[in-house]
Design an enzyme around this catalytic site. Sequence first.
Site, PDB file in Angstrom:
ATOM      1  N   ARG A  64      90.182  -5.693 -28.441  1.00  0.00           N
ATOM      2  CA  ARG A  64      89.487  -6.851 -27.863  1.00  0.00           C
ATOM      3  C   ARG A  64      90.286  -7.484 -26.722  1.00  0.00           C
ATOM      4  O   ARG A  64      89.719  -7.952 -25.721  1.00  0.00           O
ATOM      5  CB  ARG A  64      89.235  -7.884 -28.972  1.00  0.00           C
ATOM      6  N   HIS A 195      82.645  -3.230 -32.416  1.00  0.00           N
ATOM      7  CA  HIS A 195      82.517  -4.104 -33.595  1.00  0.00           C
ATOM      8  C   HIS A 195      82.399  -3.298 -34.893  1.00  0.00           C
ATOM      9  O   HIS A 195      82.094  -3.849 -35.932  1.00  0.00           O
ATOM     10  CB  HIS A 195      81.337  -5.063 -33.421  1.00  0.00           C
ATOM     11  N   ASP A 248      84.236   4.239 -36.600  1.00  0.00           N
ATOM     12  CA  ASP A 248      83.161   5.212 -36.842  1.00  0.00           C
ATOM     13  C   ASP A 248      81.839   4.628 -36.332  1.00  0.00           C
ATOM     14  O   ASP A 248      81.849   3.619 -35.637  1.00  0.00           O
ATOM     15  CB  ASP A 248      83.098   5.520 -38.351  1.00  0.00           C
TER      16      ASP A 248
HETATM   17  C1  HEM Z   1      78.459  -7.247 -26.330  1.00  0.00           C
HETATM   18  C2  HEM Z   1      79.002  -8.440 -26.182  1.00  0.00           C
HETATM   19  C3  HEM Z   1      80.087  -8.938 -27.087  1.00  0.00           C
HETATM   20  C4  HEM Z   1      80.099 -10.134 -27.727  1.00  0.00           C
HETATM   21  C5  HEM Z   1      79.037 -11.218 -27.639  1.00  0.00           C
HETATM   22  C6  HEM Z   1      81.293 -10.184 -28.516  1.00  0.00           C
HETATM   23  C7  HEM Z   1      81.677 -11.242 -29.304  1.00  0.00           C
HETATM   24  C8  HEM Z   1      82.683 -11.202 -30.250  1.00  0.00           C
HETATM   25  C9  HEM Z   1      82.987 -12.255 -31.172  1.00  0.00           C
HETATM   26  C10 HEM Z   1      82.282 -13.615 -31.232  1.00  0.00           C
HETATM   27  C11 HEM Z   1      83.989 -11.828 -31.976  1.00  0.00           C
HETATM   28  C12 HEM Z   1      84.643 -12.593 -33.113  1.00  0.00           C
HETATM   29  C13 HEM Z   1      85.674 -13.553 -32.552  1.00  0.00           C
HETATM   30  C14 HEM Z   1      86.074 -14.604 -33.568  1.00  0.00           C
HETATM   31  O1  HEM Z   1      85.250 -14.955 -34.416  1.00  0.00           O
HETATM   32  O2  HEM Z   1      87.224 -15.088 -33.500  1.00  0.00           O
HETATM   33  C15 HEM Z   1      84.339 -10.500 -31.542  1.00  0.00           C
HETATM   34  C16 HEM Z   1      85.314  -9.730 -32.116  1.00  0.00           C
HETATM   35  C17 HEM Z   1      85.678  -8.497 -31.636  1.00  0.00           C
HETATM   36  N1  HEM Z   1      85.212  -7.905 -30.476  1.00  0.00           N
HETATM   37 FE1  HEM Z   1      83.589  -8.428 -29.451  1.00  0.00          FE
HETATM   38  N2  HEM Z   1      81.991  -9.023 -28.344  1.00  0.00           N
HETATM   39  C18 HEM Z   1      81.295  -8.226 -27.479  1.00  0.00           C
HETATM   40  C19 HEM Z   1      81.692  -7.006 -26.988  1.00  0.00           C
HETATM   41  C20 HEM Z   1      82.891  -6.409 -27.291  1.00  0.00           C
HETATM   42  C21 HEM Z   1      83.461  -5.297 -26.575  1.00  0.00           C
HETATM   43  C22 HEM Z   1      82.861  -4.643 -25.344  1.00  0.00           C
HETATM   44  C23 HEM Z   1      84.638  -4.990 -27.203  1.00  0.00           C
HETATM   45  C24 HEM Z   1      85.658  -3.937 -26.863  1.00  0.00           C
HETATM   46  C25 HEM Z   1      85.478  -2.963 -25.995  1.00  0.00           C
HETATM   47  C26 HEM Z   1      84.768  -5.900 -28.327  1.00  0.00           C
HETATM   48  C27 HEM Z   1      85.755  -5.847 -29.258  1.00  0.00           C
HETATM   49  C28 HEM Z   1      85.864  -6.720 -30.331  1.00  0.00           C
HETATM   50  C29 HEM Z   1      86.751  -6.498 -31.456  1.00  0.00           C
HETATM   51  C30 HEM Z   1      87.571  -5.258 -31.697  1.00  0.00           C
HETATM   52  C31 HEM Z   1      86.655  -7.631 -32.267  1.00  0.00           C
HETATM   53  C32 HEM Z   1      87.456  -7.935 -33.542  1.00  0.00           C
HETATM   54  C33 HEM Z   1      88.794  -8.538 -33.124  1.00  0.00           C
HETATM   55  C34 HEM Z   1      89.741  -8.886 -34.252  1.00  0.00           C
HETATM   56  O3  HEM Z   1      89.459  -8.626 -35.419  1.00  0.00           O
HETATM   57  O4  HEM Z   1      90.815  -9.432 -33.920  1.00  0.00           O
HETATM   58  N3  HEM Z   1      83.709  -6.759 -28.320  1.00  0.00           N
HETATM   59  N4  HEM Z   1      83.538 -10.155 -30.477  1.00  0.00           N
END
Ligand code: HEM
Length: 320
Positions: A64, A195, A248
């Site tokens: 992320r 995700h 996965d």
């Molecule tokens: C499509 C639009 C996206 C939205 C709206 C979004 C939104 C979010 C949100 C709200 C969280 C949780 C953050 C929290 O509650 O603290 C999250 C976690 C995460 N996002 Fe996204 N995200 C998107 C796309 C992506 C993309 C493109 C990637 C990587 C290429 C990504 C990777 C991650 C990962 C790996 C987590 C978990 C992080 C952790 O556990 O520390 N996301 N995202």
Amino acid sequence: MASSSSSSFSIITFSVFLVLVGMASAQLSSTYYSSSCPNALSTIKSAVNSAVSSESRMGASLLRLHFHDCFVKGCDGSILLDDTSTFTGEKTANPNSNSLRGFDVIDTIKSQVETLCPGVVSCADIVVVAARDSVVALGGPSWTVQLGRRDSTTASLSKANTNIPAPTLNLSGLITAFSNKGFTAKEMVALSGSHTIGQARCTNFRARIYNESSIETSFASSLKSNCPSTGNDNNLSPLDTTSPTSFDNAYFKDLVSKKGLLHSDQQLYSGGSTDSQVTTYSTSSSTFLTDFANAMVKMGNLSPLTGTSGQIRTNCRKTN
Ligand code: HEM
Ligand SMILES: *[C@@H]1O[C@H](CO)[C@@H](O)[C@H](O)[C@H]1NC(C)=O
Ligand SMILES: *[C@@H]1O[C@H](CO)[C@@H](O)[C@H](O)[C@H]1NC(C)=O
């Protein structure tokens, strides 16, 4: 006549020259450090493997971090800069604050590569390589990372607030946010497959589990004890309910079962134009993994600083 055509010829020649110079300086290369720091990549990989084996979620956090770096002014390490009394970074932006993690792991890697090859490996490149190694460490696909990015001396809090998509967006908002960075809707769906690992805070899925109808009932109920209708905003739940530490295609199976955690997740499968892509990824893991890897290469190439732009920071948290 002759002079006008000869001057337009030189203007054209000069423009071609400028384009070629621009391309040469914007060129990243997979072998960028092979003579200047031959052990850079193996050092990063070992450090990522060790961090992910201590805490598997760290793989998600590092992935992320890469996304949030690249969507704001390109992959320039701007996300890593700390706020000071005279400098405003991106860490307090809404999508990042109380949420983005992995900065200590990047610091550890940076100090290891600084010992090996001082002033050579950029923080921006470390973030990109660490994201790839994280995905591999959790069982996902690998890809070749292009290298040679330099580090920014600036950050943008306002772009971090506007360019990173919010979980409240609907499908057209998600498509627009990625299209603004040059991605197709299909690439947006593939990248959302990130995700399949990691966690989200209650504050980001509360409205979905209490107020939405496009959610499987028992799934919504099961989340409520850890995410009450008020309070405990920072309590965590896995984004992929079935296999949160495996890279996965289970995330897409969740969506087909109406078990997306975030509103934005379920938007990808809610009767709109991306439903068929989600179905394809839910049934073909290899199609997802290939499309994901290709989209990640593209994300890593967003507006790198090269040539004499930017700098190689000594400490990823501050400019030199
Ligand atoms: C499509 C639009 C996206 C939205 C709206 C979004 C939104 C979010 C949100 C709200 C969280 C949780 C953050 C929290 O509650 O603290 C999250 C976690 C995460 N996002 Fe996204 N995200 C998107 C796309 C992506 C993309 C493109 C990637 C990587 C290429 C990504 C990777 C991650 C990962 C790996 C987590 C978990 C992080 C952790 O556990 O520390 N996301 N995202
Ligand atoms: C999506 O959200 C935008 C902005 O909130 C809104 O203008 C638009 O009508 C919504 N589109 C759909 C299809 O709901
Ligand atoms: C659910 O929707 C109602 C009516 O719009 C609103 O008052 C309430 O705050 C919402 N609850 C959550 C948890 O978002």
